[in-house]
Design an enzyme around this catalytic site. Structure first.
Site, PDB file in Angstrom:
ATOM      1  N   SER A 153       1.049  -1.191  -0.339  1.00 54.31           N
ATOM      2  CA  SER A 153       0.198  -0.082  -0.261  1.00 54.31           C
ATOM      3  C   SER A 153       0.956   1.057  -0.268  1.00 54.31           C
ATOM      4  CB  SER A 153      -1.012  -0.258   1.047  1.00 54.31           C
ATOM      5  OG  SER A 153      -1.466   1.013   1.027  1.00 54.31           O
ATOM      6  N   ASP A 157      -2.782   5.676  -3.958  1.00 48.59           N
ATOM      7  CA  ASP A 157      -1.597   5.620  -3.444  1.00 48.59           C
ATOM      8  C   ASP A 157      -1.168   4.179  -3.894  1.00 48.59           C
ATOM      9  OD1 ASP A 157      -3.107   4.018  -2.572  1.00 48.59           O
ATOM     10  OD2 ASP A 157      -2.766   3.268  -0.551  1.00 48.59           O
TER      11      ASP A 157
END
Length: 445
Positions: A102, A241
């Site tokens: 992530s 992200d």
């Protein structure tokens, strides 16, 4: 019961170190394959990844484990986490896998799993998989070894689907948009989607080299995008992200709007249109008190969960709610996706912006946040700081001091060796004294 490997969002760690090793990934895939291989016939798993160099190692190791467990593997290549959830369901796969850490730096990596319905696994499923991993039945022979297919049109499928989530007749012609993809999973799909919808785009973070994911760019580092918005006179900036399940919005001045502000705008917009199920938004305990007060004034209920978009989604499914998310930028709209989807959330925001005819700054400040302070404190894995009496006493005293003007929330990160000390209060000086005092006591250990 605590889990040995799974955290709040799959399994995560430093690549090349346990549990992010090729050896562990093979064993993990065999255990997961054993759990999901039920009945006769072929079983299939789809595997996506972000742009980390270690993704090659983990993808190949997982592929070996799944084929050894008798599952057919469909390799998607670099693609957003929400696309993996969607393709798992639409391709009638038994299982979906996303290889990503992530928003973490490139030296980390992680493995997330989706069930056949496209949703992340429950705690019960994760406990069962860990039991297989630690048991005596792992690696039992299967009659048929799985096959491997590379799905070359996975990105195109996602782009076409994302475009359908924009309301009918809405186009982005005439809009100038900065899109920062964090050198991550959406470095192709997000700019392509916005361009095909008519926008003029200024792409950032679209040159991944395996090591620059989230490096000074993306939703955790929006400064570069903010400067680009100002330099190019853009209408809006969108920062994703590394795996594109989070979004941060920048208005035309480059000012940041976090997940709370985005949820405030979208929840109100949907409520007015009669689209917000049960007039309820689901968010975590981290969301600002200002959001809760604002929603109450709009006649919208806020339901809070533990930290992690998985817990937000679980609450949404139980209650039949269709919007939720996190302050960090996970925006979950189950009308469109089974998990946070930064691109789709951005398209919903752009639709509201188009409809309003106002500048982005008029939509990104729905409420005045209560002053909030978050201090992340690293700790040694050998100690459990929140179980020590000296820390528990400090927390109890802090809760009493903030009781009249705000709140205190202390928790261990589920993905990093950090204790997160967060407080909110109308009294900024008191807030700083309480939060920093507790942080220093933990740091002193």
């Amino acid at each position: 019961m605590s889990k040995s490997y799974f955290g709040t969002d799959g399994i995560r760690g430093r690549a090349g170190h346990h549990p992010m090793t090729a050896e562990f990934a093979v064993r993990l895939a065999m255990a997961v394959g054993q759990y999901f291989r039920r009945g006769e016939g072929r079983h299939r798993v789809v595997i996506g990844k972000d742009t980390r160099r270690s993704g090659y190692m983990l993808e190949n190791a997982l592929t070996g484990g799944f084929t050894a467990a008798g599952m057919d593997v469909f390799a998607l290549g670099p693609i957003a986490t929400p696309a993996v959830g969607r393709l798992t369901h639409s391709m009638r796969a038994d299982l979906g896998v996303m290889i990503s850490a992530s928003h973490n730096p490139a030296h980390d990596n992680g493995i997330k799993f989706f069930g056949p319905d496209g949703y992340k696994l429950s705690d019960e499923a994760e406990h069962a998989i860990e039991a297989i991993l630690d048991g005596d039945t792992l690696g039992q022979p299967v009659d048929v070894i799985g096959r491997v297919t590379r799905l070359n049109d996975s990105a195109g499928r996602y782009v076409e689907y994302a475009k359908t989530t924009l309301p009918d007749r809405v186009r982005l012609d005439g809009m100038k948009i900065v899109i920062d993809c964090a050198n991550g999973a959406a470095y192709k799909t997000a700019p392509e989607t916005l361009w095909e919808l008519g926008a003029q785009i200024i792409p950032l973070g679209v040159s991944p080299n395996g090591y620059n994911i989230n490096d000074g760019c993306g939703s955790t580092h929006p400064e570069m995008a903010g400067q680009a918005v100002r330099d190019h006179g853009a209408d809006i900036g969108i920062c994703l992200d590394g795996d594109a399940d989070r979004i941060i919005i920048l208005d035309e001045t480059g000012t940041v709007a976090d997940g709370d502000q985005i949820m405030a705008l979208l929840a109100t917009h949907w409520a007015r249109a009669g689209r917000l199920n049960h007039n309820t938004l689901v968010a975590t305990v981290m969301s600002n008190l200002g959001l809760e007060r604002y929603l109450r004034g709009q006649g919208i209920t806020l339901r809070r969960t533990g930290v992690g978009d998985r817990y937000v989604v679980e609450e949404m499914r139980v209650g039949g709610f269709n919007m939720g998310g996190e302050q960090s930028g996970h925006i979950v709209m189950t009308d469109y996706a089974t998990t946070g989807d930064g691109l789709v959330a951005g398209l919903q925001f752009l639709a509201a912006l188009k409809e309003s005819g106002k500048p982005a700054s008029a939509l990104t400040r729905s409420f005045e946040p209560v002053p909030q302070l978050l201090e992340n404190v690293k700790f040694s894995p050998q100690i459990a700081p929140l179980e020590l009496p000296v820390i528990q006493d400090a927390i109890a005293q802090g809760e009493v001091r903030l009781a009249q003007t705000g709140r205190l929330l202390i928790r261990k990160s589920g993905t990093e060796p950090l204790v997160r000390v967060m407080g909110e209060s109308e009294d900024a000086a008191l807030l700083k004294d309480v939060v920093m005092g507790i942080a220093e006591k933990i740091r002193a250990l």
